[in-house]
Design an enzyme around this catalytic site. Structure first.
Site, PDB file in Angstrom:
ATOM      1  N   GLY A   1       0.796  -1.060  -0.103  1.00  0.00           N
ATOM      2  CA  GLY A   1      -0.017  -0.143  -0.110  1.00  0.00           C
ATOM      3  C   GLY A   1       1.196   1.040   0.144  1.00  0.00           C
TER       4      GLY A   1
ATOM      5  N   GLN B   1       3.079   9.884   1.623  1.00  0.00           N
ATOM      6  CA  GLN B   1       4.260   9.111   1.526  1.00  0.00           C
ATOM      7  C   GLN B   1       5.086   9.498   0.258  1.00  0.00           C
ATOM      8  OE1 GLN B   1       2.361   5.041   2.364  1.00  0.00           O
ATOM      9  NE2 GLN B   1       4.877   4.851   3.111  1.00  0.00           N
TER      10      GLN B   1
ATOM     11  N   CYS C   1       6.592  -0.428   6.212  1.00  0.00           N
ATOM     12  CA  CYS C   1       6.060   0.825   5.777  1.00  0.00           C
ATOM     13  C   CYS C   1       7.147   1.219   5.096  1.00  0.00           C
ATOM     14  CB  CYS C   1       5.594   1.998   6.997  1.00  0.00           C
ATOM     15  SG  CYS C   1       5.192   3.467   6.439  1.00  0.00           S
ATOM     16  N   LEU C   2       6.747   1.661   3.752  1.00  0.00           N
ATOM     17  CA  LEU C   2       7.821   2.028   2.616  1.00  0.00           C
ATOM     18  C   LEU C   2       8.374   3.382   3.181  1.00  0.00           C
ATOM     19  CD1 LEU C   2       5.776   1.687  -0.675  1.00  0.00           C
ATOM     20  CD2 LEU C   2       7.717   0.133   0.213  1.00  0.00           C
TER      21      LEU C   2
ATOM     22  N   HIS D   1      -3.769   0.425   7.790  1.00  0.00           N
ATOM     23  CA  HIS D   1      -2.586   1.045   7.849  1.00  0.00           C
ATOM     24  C   HIS D   1      -2.646   2.381   6.856  1.00  0.00           C
ATOM     25  CE1 HIS D   1       1.979   0.882   7.727  1.00  0.00           C
ATOM     26  NE2 HIS D   1       1.951   1.682   6.890  1.00  0.00           N
ATOM     27  N   GLU D   2      -3.013   2.295   5.824  1.00  0.00           N
ATOM     28  CA  GLU D   2      -3.093   3.171   4.929  1.00  0.00           C
ATOM     29  C   GLU D   2      -3.922   4.607   5.226  1.00  0.00           C
ATOM     30  OE1 GLU D   2      -0.674   3.522   2.594  1.00  0.00           O
ATOM     31  OE2 GLU D   2      -0.333   1.291   3.178  1.00  0.00           O
TER      32      GLU D   2
ATOM     33  N   HIS E   1      -2.066   6.684   7.575  1.00  0.00           N
ATOM     34  CA  HIS E   1      -1.343   7.540   7.106  1.00  0.00           C
ATOM     35  C   HIS E   1      -2.252   8.739   6.552  1.00  0.00           C
ATOM     36  CE1 HIS E   1       2.489   6.001   6.495  1.00  0.00           C
ATOM     37  NE2 HIS E   1       2.294   4.766   5.901  1.00  0.00           N
TER      38      HIS E   1
HETATM   39 ZN    ZN Z   1       3.006   3.233   5.586  1.00  0.00          ZN
END
Ligand code: ZN
Length: 189
Positions: A45, A50, A107-108, A149-150, A153
Site C-alpha cells: 500500500g 508518502q 512501511c515504505l 495502515h493506509e 497515514h
Molecule cells: Zn506506511
C-alpha cells in the site's frame, strides 16, 4: 512516473490529508503515479502523504503477498480479492468489525523496520473509487490490515503510533537514526 517516497522525519507524514472533492485530471495522474510507485517498490500500500502530498488518497495491492490471506465481501457476499486489486481509496472511512489480531507490518517510509502491530481483523470500508464513485465493502486479513495502515497515514498516523511500548522502545535507536537522516537530507535541499 515513479515518485520519490518520503521517509519518517518528513513533516508531511504527520499531516492530515485534505478531502478530495472531485477526481480531476491532476488526481487521475496522481493515482497513476502512486500505483506505479507502489509497484516499483513492491509495496502492499501507499498513501499520498508518502509521496509528499497531504490528500485523502491511498492505493493498495495485496496480490504480491500470497502467503498472507485476505478476504472480501461486497453487499454481504464473498467476492474475489484479486479482481478487486489494485484498490484505490479516496476519502476512506473505516469501521472495525472484527477481533483484534497481531500481524507483522512494514512501511515504505520506514525502510527495513518491521513490527508486530495489533489491529481489528476485519473492517467495513466506505470510500470513493478511482472514478469518484462510492465504494463499500467489508474485508479481513492482510487487506484489512493494509486498509487500516493506509487510512492511518491519511490521518497523519504512523504504524509506530500503534506499536506497544516495548516494541517501540526496542526500535527507538533505529527510528531516531532514520528521523535524523531524513531531517539532515531535508536541510540540504
Ligand atoms: Zn506506511
Amino acid at each position: 512516473m515513479v515518485l520519490e517516497i518520503v521517509n519518517y522525519g518528513s513533516p508531511v507524514l504527520r499531516q492530515k490529508g485534505v478531502r478530495i472533492e472531485s477526481v480531476t485530471p491532476e488526481i487521475k495522474q496522481l493515482i497513476a503515479d502512486m500505483l506505479e510507485t507502489m509497484e516499483a517498490n513492491h509495496g502492499v500500500g501507499l498513501a499520498a502523504q508518502q509521496i509528499g502530498v497531504a490528500k485523502q488518497l491511498a492505493v493498495i495491492d495485496v496480490r504480491g503477498a500470497t502467503d498472507r490471506p485476505s478476504w472480501l465481501e461486497r453487499d454481504g457476499k464473498p467476492a474475489e480479492v484479486v479482481k478487486f486489486m489494485p484498490l484505490v481509496l479516496i476519502n476512506p472511512e473505516v469501521t472495525p468489525v472484527g477481533e483484534t489480531v497481531k500481524g507483522s507490518e512494514g512501511c515504505l517510509s520506514f525502510p527495513e523496520i518491521y513490527a508486530e502491530i495489533s489491529r481489528p481483523e476485519s473492517v467495513d470500508v466506505k470510500a470513493l473509487d478511482a472514478k469518484g464513485k462510492p465504494l463499500a465493502f467489508r474485508c479481513g486479513g492482510l487487506l484489512a490490515r493494509a486498509v487500516q495502515h493506509e487510512t492511518d497515514h491519511l490521518n497523519g498516523l504512523l504504524f509506530i503510533d500503534r506499536m506497544d511500548k516495548k516494541t517501540k522502545a526496542e526500535l527507538q535507536p533505529e527510528l531516531d537514526d532514520l528521523q535524523a537522516a531524513t531531517k539532515k537530507a531535508l536541510g540540504k535541499k
